[in-house]
Design a protein around this motif. Structure first.
Motif, PDB file in Angstrom:
ATOM      1  N   UNK A 129      12.846   1.256  -6.420  1.00 41.71           N
ATOM      2  CA  UNK A 129      12.383   1.898  -5.192  1.00 41.71           C
ATOM      3  C   UNK A 129      11.916   3.309  -5.522  1.00 41.71           C
ATOM      4  N   UNK A 130      10.844   3.758  -4.846  1.00 42.71           N
ATOM      5  CA  UNK A 130      10.278   5.069  -5.135  1.00 42.71           C
ATOM      6  C   UNK A 130      11.158   6.204  -4.624  1.00 42.71           C
ATOM      7  N   UNK A 131      11.912   5.977  -3.554  1.00 43.35           N
ATOM      8  CA  UNK A 131      12.630   7.048  -2.883  1.00 43.35           C
ATOM      9  C   UNK A 131      14.138   6.868  -2.932  1.00 43.35           C
TER      10      UNK A 131
ATOM     11  N   UNK B  90      -2.252  -5.903  -7.441  1.00 44.97           N
ATOM     12  CA  UNK B  90      -1.718  -4.538  -7.450  1.00 44.97           C
ATOM     13  C   UNK B  90      -2.622  -3.656  -6.608  1.00 44.97           C
ATOM     14  N   UNK B  91      -2.003  -2.840  -5.741  1.00 43.94           N
ATOM     15  CA  UNK B  91      -2.728  -1.925  -4.868  1.00 43.94           C
ATOM     16  C   UNK B  91      -2.842  -0.573  -5.555  1.00 43.94           C
ATOM     17  N   UNK B  92      -4.010   0.071  -5.399  1.00 42.25           N
ATOM     18  CA  UNK B  92      -4.222   1.386  -5.988  1.00 42.25           C
ATOM     19  C   UNK B  92      -3.246   2.385  -5.359  1.00 42.25           C
TER      20      UNK B  92
ATOM     21  N   UNK C 213       0.844  -1.199   0.000  1.00 43.03           N
ATOM     22  CA  UNK C 213       0.000   0.000   0.000  1.00 43.03           C
ATOM     23  C   UNK C 213       0.878   1.247   0.000  1.00 43.03           C
ATOM     24  N   UNK C 214       0.377   2.357  -0.558  1.00 42.80           N
ATOM     25  CA  UNK C 214       1.190   3.540  -0.811  1.00 42.80           C
ATOM     26  C   UNK C 214       1.749   4.137   0.469  1.00 42.80           C
ATOM     27  N   UNK C 215       1.051   3.976   1.604  1.00 38.18           N
ATOM     28  CA  UNK C 215       1.561   4.499   2.869  1.00 38.18           C
ATOM     29  C   UNK C 215       2.561   3.568   3.528  1.00 38.18           C
TER      30      UNK C 215
ATOM     31  N   UNK D 170      -2.106   3.415 -12.907  1.00 39.19           N
ATOM     32  CA  UNK D 170      -1.581   4.740 -13.212  1.00 39.19           C
ATOM     33  C   UNK D 170      -1.233   5.440 -11.907  1.00 39.19           C
ATOM     34  N   UNK D 171      -0.270   6.393 -11.943  1.00 42.33           N
ATOM     35  CA  UNK D 171       0.186   7.007 -10.693  1.00 42.33           C
ATOM     36  C   UNK D 171      -0.903   7.851 -10.032  1.00 42.33           C
ATOM     37  N   UNK D 172      -1.934   8.276 -10.784  1.00 46.75           N
ATOM     38  CA  UNK D 172      -3.028   9.027 -10.174  1.00 46.75           C
ATOM     39  C   UNK D 172      -4.065   8.115  -9.538  1.00 46.75           C
ATOM     40  N   UNK D 173      -4.045   6.850  -9.868  1.00 47.52           N
ATOM     41  CA  UNK D 173      -4.961   5.896  -9.272  1.00 47.52           C
ATOM     42  C   UNK D 173      -6.300   5.780  -9.955  1.00 47.52           C
ATOM     43  N   UNK D 174      -6.557   6.468 -11.063  1.00 49.38           N
ATOM     44  CA  UNK D 174      -7.841   6.418 -11.749  1.00 49.38           C
ATOM     45  C   UNK D 174      -7.802   5.481 -12.953  1.00 49.38           C
TER      46      UNK D 174
END
Length: 669
Positions: free
Chosen positions: A594-596, A393-395, A354-356, A474-478
């Motif tokens: 990795x994102x960061x 895949x998680x939104x 998850x994104x968090x 997609x990175x916006x989640x839509x």
């Protein structure tokens, strides 16, 4: 006789202590001298006889050689002698008796020109100076130039024109005619060229060098060989004979009959070439039976010996290795297994964080989807979907706790039921579906995807005509993509890319731009979603692509293959791989960035996961830095399969791996 004039002159001499210090001189009819020092020439009233005598005396002093031949000997040596030197005949030159002061006074009284006489000590005689010489001496004593016709301060003559010019010399630019080739020189060159062509002018022909050389010359031929362009290579020297080849060797060199018999049992190449024998005298030695054969072999060695000398470069192999930074400088990165998530009964085929970073979802072939809490390892939710979960895949939007899972051949959108009630209500609203008519594509009447409400779970099932192999958000989640891009809020599917160069294996959205990456078995195609056109085609050169991941910057792509190779693409640099890493021994199942942190990882069916440092610089002239960091082991093999998926934590340098042994592992620094 002019005595009164002489007395007047003597008075002037005594007053000035110099006979020519007066400015006015006079010479009367009796022969007295008179001239005025006014810068003019001699008086016009001088007698002609006096001038002739003066001219004769001018040149005679320089032409007549000195009578005394003693050279540069100091005259002080002859001070107490009766003679002053020797003449040219070698006779002594007697000293003349010097006159006293009274006699000198009487001579000055009798002769008015006596003051112009000078005593020459070297030749012991008196010399009389002329009027011109007296004038020169007088002018020198007064600080003037010796000659009256010389002007020490002439008027300045300006040789340059200053009108309309900034400098005394001309600073005008060079005229153009000076840069034009001379016509005369051109005619001369044409004439010479014509003469050379017609053979009128012949040059010396270069000396023809012989095209043969000594194959094996002595050391004295080294210079000649270098002159011919060939480096001197000495002939291979044969082995010198030793004690064994002697006609009368020592007893210890002669083999016994047992040793000779043992030679027959050896291989031919291992047998000794020569067996020593003993003879009484040199005349008893027979002819050598192998002389002709060995002579031929020697000539063959000389003929086949290479004539080129290869320089061997001594290079330390360690210096050829690239200078990589230390692992301590590249921390943090995952290297130790910190936690294990156990609960699945079958191989865990997919993971999604998850994104968090608080939750992780997993899908297994046992037909269940599980949601875990990362910090504690507690299993929060379990859904039995009744099929093999191949991808999950998680939104990426934190306000939409929605899971997209590939179950068997279809796609399932599921409410994860995590977060606040408001977030869960928003997710339920998005997953609510009304009775919709079947979708039709613009180009084809056949519907691409059918949206159906799931019978038992709170979600939507997307029914495709073919099996779905991959899903990405997609990175916006839509938006999310399977084989075709799909719009979640509008419940609409779009199929913009009908013609692909092969079977689509994986697809991913650009992290910040409206770009779309589609990976086939051989290529990675980059599309512009706004223009619906192909922008770039990346050639991997791999046997078959298995997975793809996009760098957070969007300009770099990593691709995993089924032959264990990992390719790094720099899309700004080239369409070919920047680096190809042969790391795994079996198929690569997943690659991820990795994102960061500057990290990326790959997992394989050889039960290992590799962690790399991948730094991408903002300077376009600097290539990315790729450093292998750690090999993560711990999973066991099941049915020939190892690590099936790997994902990074979105905020921490942690790596999750899913294995065929139904265990999820968390690796930390």
């Amino acid at each position: 006789m002019g005595h009164s004039d002489g007395e007047h002159d003597r008075d002037d001499l005594s007053a000035d202590e110099s006979p020519w210090s007066d400015g006015v001189w006079s010479e009367d009819d009796e022969g007295s001298l008179s001239f005025e020092d006014s810068g003019e020439g001699s008086d016009a009233e001088s007698d002609e006889g006096e001038e002739e005598a003066a001219e004769e005396s001018d040149s005679s002093e320089d032409e007549v050689a000195p009578r005394n031949t003693v050279g540069d000997v100091p005259l002080e040596w002859y001070k107490n002698e009766e003679h002053i030197g020797y003449d040219i005949s070698g006779r002594k030159i007697k000293k003349r008796d010097r006159e006293g002061r009274i006699e000198a006074y009487l001579k000055n009284a009798d002769d008015a020109k006596n003051w112009r006489k000078i005593y020459d000590e070297y030749n012991d005689e008196e010399v009389q100076i002329t009027k011109e010489e007296a004038k020169i001496i007088s002018r020198l004593l007064k600080g003037k130039t010796p000659h009256t016709n010389v002007d020490p301060y002439p008027d300045y003559v300006d040789w340059f024109e200053y009108e309309d010019k900034g400098h005394p010399l001309s600073s005008a630019p060079e005229p153009k005619r000076r840069f034009v080739p001379s016509k005369w020189e051109q005619k001369k060159v044409v004439k010479l060229v014509r003469a050379i062509r017609n053979g009128w002018i012949k040059f010396d022909k270069p000396k023809e060098e012989p095209n043969f050389y000594l194959l094996w010359g002595d050391e004295t031929d080294t210079a000649d060989n270098k002159r011919q362009g060939l480096s001197y290579i000495p002939a291979p020297k044969p082995k010198l004979p030793g004690h064994e080849e002697s006609y009368n060797p020592s007893i210890e060199y002669i083999p016994t009959q047992e040793e000779i018999d043992s030679y027959q049992l050896m291989y031919e190449e291992d047998r000794p070439k020569f067996i020593p024998r003993r003879f009484e005298c040199l005349r008893s030695v027979p002819a050598y039976e192998k002389a002709l054969r060995e002579g031929f072999d020697r000539c063959l060695d000389l003929y086949l010996c290479p004539r080129t000398r290869k320089k061997r470069i001594n290079i330390d192999p360690e210096s050829l290795k690239p200078k990589l930074p230390s692992k301590k400088d590249l921390r943090p990165y995952p290297k130790t297994c910190y936690l294990e998530f156990k609960g699945h009964s079958g191989p865990v085929k997919s993971l999604s964080v998850e994104i968090t970073g608080q939750w992780i979802a997993s899908g297994s072939s046992d037909g269940t989807i599980r949601v875990w809490e990362v910090e504690t390892g507690r299993c929060l939710k379990v859904w039995n979907v009744g099929g093999d979960v191949r991808r999950i895949a998680w939104n990426p939007s934190p306000d939409r706790p929605i899971l997209a899972a590939i179950v068997d051949h279809d796609l399932l959108l599921l409410n994860a039921e995590v977060g606040s009630e408001e977030m869960q209500m928003r997710a339920k609203e998005l997953l609510r579906i009304d009775e919709l008519a079947p979708e039709n594509d613009a180009d084809d009447k056949k519907p691409a995807v059918k949206w159906v409400k799931h019978e038992t779970l709170d979600g939507i099932t997307l029914i495709h005509h073919k099996a779905v192999s991959n899903v990405d958000w997609h990175f916006k989640g839509d938006y999310f993509t399977t084989v075709v891009p799909t719009h979640l809020s509008k419940k609409h599917s779009h199929h913009p890319f009908r013609k692909l160069p092969g079977l689509a294996v994986a697809a991913a959205f650009h992290p910040s731009q409206k770009m779309f990456f589609v990976a086939t078995k051989k290529f990675v195609q980059v599309y512009d979603l706004e223009k619906s056109m192909l922008v770039k085609k990346l050639e991997s050169g791999l046997r078959e692509i298995s997975s793809i991941s996009i760098h957070p910057g969007g300009d770099n792509v990593i691709v995993g293959s089924k032959d264990g190779k990992l390719c790094w693409f720099d899309t700004d640099l080239s369409t070919r791989p920047y680096k190809t890493l042969k790391t795994h021994s079996k198929d690569i199942t997943s690659v991820t960035f990795h994102r960061k942190y500057p990290l990326f990882a790959s997992s394989s069916e050889d039960c290992t996961a590799y962690v790399f440092h991948g730094m991408v610089y903002s300077d376009l002239n600097q290539n990315p830095l790729i450093v292998p960091l750690e090999i993560l082991r711990g999973h066991s093999s099941s049915d020939g399969r190892g690590v099936l998926d790997c994902k990074f934590h979105p905020k921490q340098p942690w790596l999750f791996t899913a294995g065929a042994d139904s265990i999820i592992r968390l690796y930390c620094d």
